[in-house]
Enzyme design. Sequence first.
Site, PDB file in Angstrom:
ATOM      1  N   GLU A 238      42.045  28.130  18.820  1.00 29.99           N
ATOM      2  CA  GLU A 238      42.990  27.130  19.349  1.00 29.99           C
ATOM      3  C   GLU A 238      42.311  26.518  20.566  1.00 29.99           C
ATOM      4  OE1 GLU A 238      45.755  26.231  18.051  1.00 29.99           O
ATOM      5  OE2 GLU A 238      46.243  27.858  16.671  1.00 29.99           O
ATOM      6  N   CYS A 272      47.026  21.762  26.784  1.00 27.03           N
ATOM      7  CA  CYS A 272      46.117  21.379  25.697  1.00 27.03           C
ATOM      8  C   CYS A 272      46.680  20.200  24.918  1.00 27.03           C
ATOM      9  CB  CYS A 272      45.867  22.566  24.771  1.00 27.03           C
ATOM     10  SG  CYS A 272      47.374  23.303  24.142  1.00 27.03           S
TER      11      CYS A 272
HETATM   12  P1  NAD Z   1      37.961  28.961  28.560  1.00 29.20           P
HETATM   13  O1  NAD Z   1      37.350  28.586  27.272  1.00 29.20           O
HETATM   14  O2  NAD Z   1      37.156  28.804  29.800  1.00 29.20           O
HETATM   15  O3  NAD Z   1      38.426  30.503  28.553  1.00 29.20           O
HETATM   16  C1  NAD Z   1      39.337  31.003  27.611  1.00 29.20           C
HETATM   17  C2  NAD Z   1      39.205  32.514  27.552  1.00 29.20           C
HETATM   18  O4  NAD Z   1      37.952  32.839  26.952  1.00 29.20           O
HETATM   19  C3  NAD Z   1      39.242  33.216  28.892  1.00 29.20           C
HETATM   20  O5  NAD Z   1      39.997  34.397  28.773  1.00 29.20           O
HETATM   21  C4  NAD Z   1      37.782  33.532  29.148  1.00 29.20           C
HETATM   22  O6  NAD Z   1      37.567  34.631  30.000  1.00 29.20           O
HETATM   23  C5  NAD Z   1      37.296  33.831  27.753  1.00 29.20           C
HETATM   24  N1  NAD Z   1      35.857  33.680  27.534  1.00 29.20           N
HETATM   25  C6  NAD Z   1      34.973  32.918  28.226  1.00 29.20           C
HETATM   26  N2  NAD Z   1      33.735  33.028  27.695  1.00 29.20           N
HETATM   27  C7  NAD Z   1      33.846  33.882  26.646  1.00 29.20           C
HETATM   28  C8  NAD Z   1      32.911  34.380  25.689  1.00 29.20           C
HETATM   29  N3  NAD Z   1      31.627  34.012  25.701  1.00 29.20           N
HETATM   30  N4  NAD Z   1      33.355  35.225  24.729  1.00 29.20           N
HETATM   31  C9  NAD Z   1      34.669  35.594  24.675  1.00 29.20           C
HETATM   32  N5  NAD Z   1      35.593  35.144  25.570  1.00 29.20           N
HETATM   33  C10 NAD Z   1      35.179  34.304  26.543  1.00 29.20           C
HETATM   34  O7  NAD Z   1      39.337  28.149  28.632  1.00 29.20           O
HETATM   35  P2  NAD Z   1      40.369  28.062  29.849  1.00 29.20           P
HETATM   36  O8  NAD Z   1      39.761  27.234  30.927  1.00 29.20           O
HETATM   37  O9  NAD Z   1      40.880  29.407  30.182  1.00 29.20           O
HETATM   38  O10 NAD Z   1      41.586  27.263  29.170  1.00 29.20           O
HETATM   39  C11 NAD Z   1      41.661  25.881  29.118  1.00 29.20           C
HETATM   40  C12 NAD Z   1      41.282  25.385  27.742  1.00 29.20           C
HETATM   41  O11 NAD Z   1      42.133  25.989  26.781  1.00 29.20           O
HETATM   42  C13 NAD Z   1      41.483  23.890  27.578  1.00 29.20           C
HETATM   43  O12 NAD Z   1      40.416  23.348  26.858  1.00 29.20           O
HETATM   44  C14 NAD Z   1      42.771  23.804  26.775  1.00 29.20           C
HETATM   45  O13 NAD Z   1      42.901  22.614  26.037  1.00 29.20           O
HETATM   46  C15 NAD Z   1      42.651  24.999  25.905  1.00 29.20           C
HETATM   47  N6  NAD Z   1      43.961  25.421  25.405  1.00 29.20           N
HETATM   48  C16 NAD Z   1      44.212  25.271  24.066  1.00 29.20           C
HETATM   49  C17 NAD Z   1      45.446  25.620  23.575  1.00 29.20           C
HETATM   50  C18 NAD Z   1      45.753  25.485  22.108  1.00 29.20           C
HETATM   51  O14 NAD Z   1      46.700  26.123  21.650  1.00 29.20           O
HETATM   52  N7  NAD Z   1      45.014  24.705  21.329  1.00 29.20           N
HETATM   53  C19 NAD Z   1      46.436  26.144  24.422  1.00 29.20           C
HETATM   54  C20 NAD Z   1      46.145  26.288  25.769  1.00 29.20           C
HETATM   55  C21 NAD Z   1      44.889  25.924  26.240  1.00 29.20           C
END
Ligand code: NAD
Length: 488
Positions: A238, A272
């Site tokens: 997502e 998002c």
């Molecule tokens: P992010 O991608 O920086 O981090 C998301 C999660 O992934 C965090 O818990 C982080 O610690 C973890 N992570 C980071 N690197 C990783 C790796 N290499 N392997 C495994 N896990 C890892 O995102 P964010 O800044 O926390 O959230 C914002 C983003 O999320 C925006 O792009 C937003 O659009 C998206 N979002 C999408 C939805 C949806 O349902 N489509 C909902 C909410 C947010």
Amino acid sequence: MTLQSTDATFSTHSPATGAEFARYPISGPTEVATAVAAARSAALWWSARTSRQRTATLLAWNRLIVSRIDEAAALIVAEGGKPESDARLEITLAVDHLAWAAKNAGRYLAPSRRSPGLLMMNMSATVEHAPLGVVGVIGPWNYPIFTPMGSIAYALAAGNAVVFKPSQYTPGIGVWLANTLREIVPEHALLQTITGEAMTGEELCKSTVDKIAFTGSTRTAKKVAATCAESLKPLIAECGGKDAVIIAADANVKDAAENTLWAAMSNAGQTCIAAERVYVHEKVADEFIRLITAQAKSVKAGTSYGAATMPSQIGIIASHIDDALNKGGVALVGGRESVQAPFVSPVILSEVPEDSTAVTEETFGPTLVINKVKSMEEAIAKSNALRYGLGASVWSKRHGSEIASQLHAGMVSVNSVLAFAAVPSVPFGGVGDSGYGRIHGPEGLREFTYARSVIKPRFKSPIQFTTFRRTKKTDNIIAGLIKILFGR
Ligand code: NAD
């Protein structure tokens, strides 16, 4: 392999003041493996419960969350910086989803009978939906309870145990969630929260969990997918979006302006499915712009919404505004000066070229691009031009569904905004760079199961073909049957 443990910790901070709020351990491979092993034994117990027993447990958990809503809201406000009423609304949506998943899993995951077909008419055919076992959930910070609950509730309701890795910006509410379920089921580790940064998430992807449900940025999702690929681990991704709002000539422009402003600016644009770009028919564009810019004056950073949760996002927001203005865009509300870290005041831009990063990339800030179009065909083509395809909103009195059906997006709200996220019975997810797989609804429940087909004879067939004793006569009957069934 020797598993490494880590004694390291990390801290969370108030987005508005930068003051340290709390410290949490960074879980390493040992802690992740221990959590997954405990989840594995909990999953065995949980999957053997009847669906009614699971419903009762999950509804008891839901009641506990509701009774402690003040505690949960305070944590969300402290870690993420959003206003308290937004935190309460988020929790309300999360418990609505948990209740729906708890009450509907039995119905949607019940075994279903299938027609065996004429060739196999002596057989009965059934499809069962078996839980996967242990699901790893990786969450973002922007909706730290609503977003992961979209996976956690549905995975649990489908009979799995969950290990949850919340964002390093909002670990507290994740720990709180696991602790509250532990109060209901103290003897089994149904939901555990492991805290840490990217490395901890990566360890969860490398672990023996049976599926990863990831919510976060598209960039991280690609890394997660690569890690999961090594063990052929299934993944729900997502990811980000750049949602378009289409406003037709026959739209209720007043409602469109009011709702679009909220969809763009609430939660400081850190949604998002936020409205990030508007394509408005030229016949109603001036009125729409007049209304939305007038209303935007009363939207204030610091009261209507909070500070940017993630300090590094401020630079991206500023760069998108710069790019839009440098390429000839016009600032209707605010501008570059609206970015005063850690707060960003509302920015509304117009006449922004479609190749500007303000149009092509996720800004994740309280900014909105409004571009005029000559026709709905042009609006649809521009909405569909990006690799993102998460949500969309369409405003039209007569053609809403017709326009919606032409959009390359996983979810569309007609004459409303973001509404699909609050309807638990419909799936949530995107296409293209917005990811794959679905949470919420029956589709979201089934994501956390695998289909098991069970076939058994109801009576002995006169035509035996799964045997080496098959005769020439049987071959002739089959050849004749094929002609009758498919040859005419
Ligand atoms: P992010 O991608 O920086 O981090 C998301 C999660 O992934 C965090 O818990 C982080 O610690 C973890 N992570 C980071 N690197 C990783 C790796 N290499 N392997 C495994 N896990 C890892 O995102 P964010 O800044 O926390 O959230 C914002 C983003 O999320 C925006 O792009 C937003 O659009 C998206 N979002 C999408 C939805 C949806 O349902 N489509 C909902 C909410 C947010």
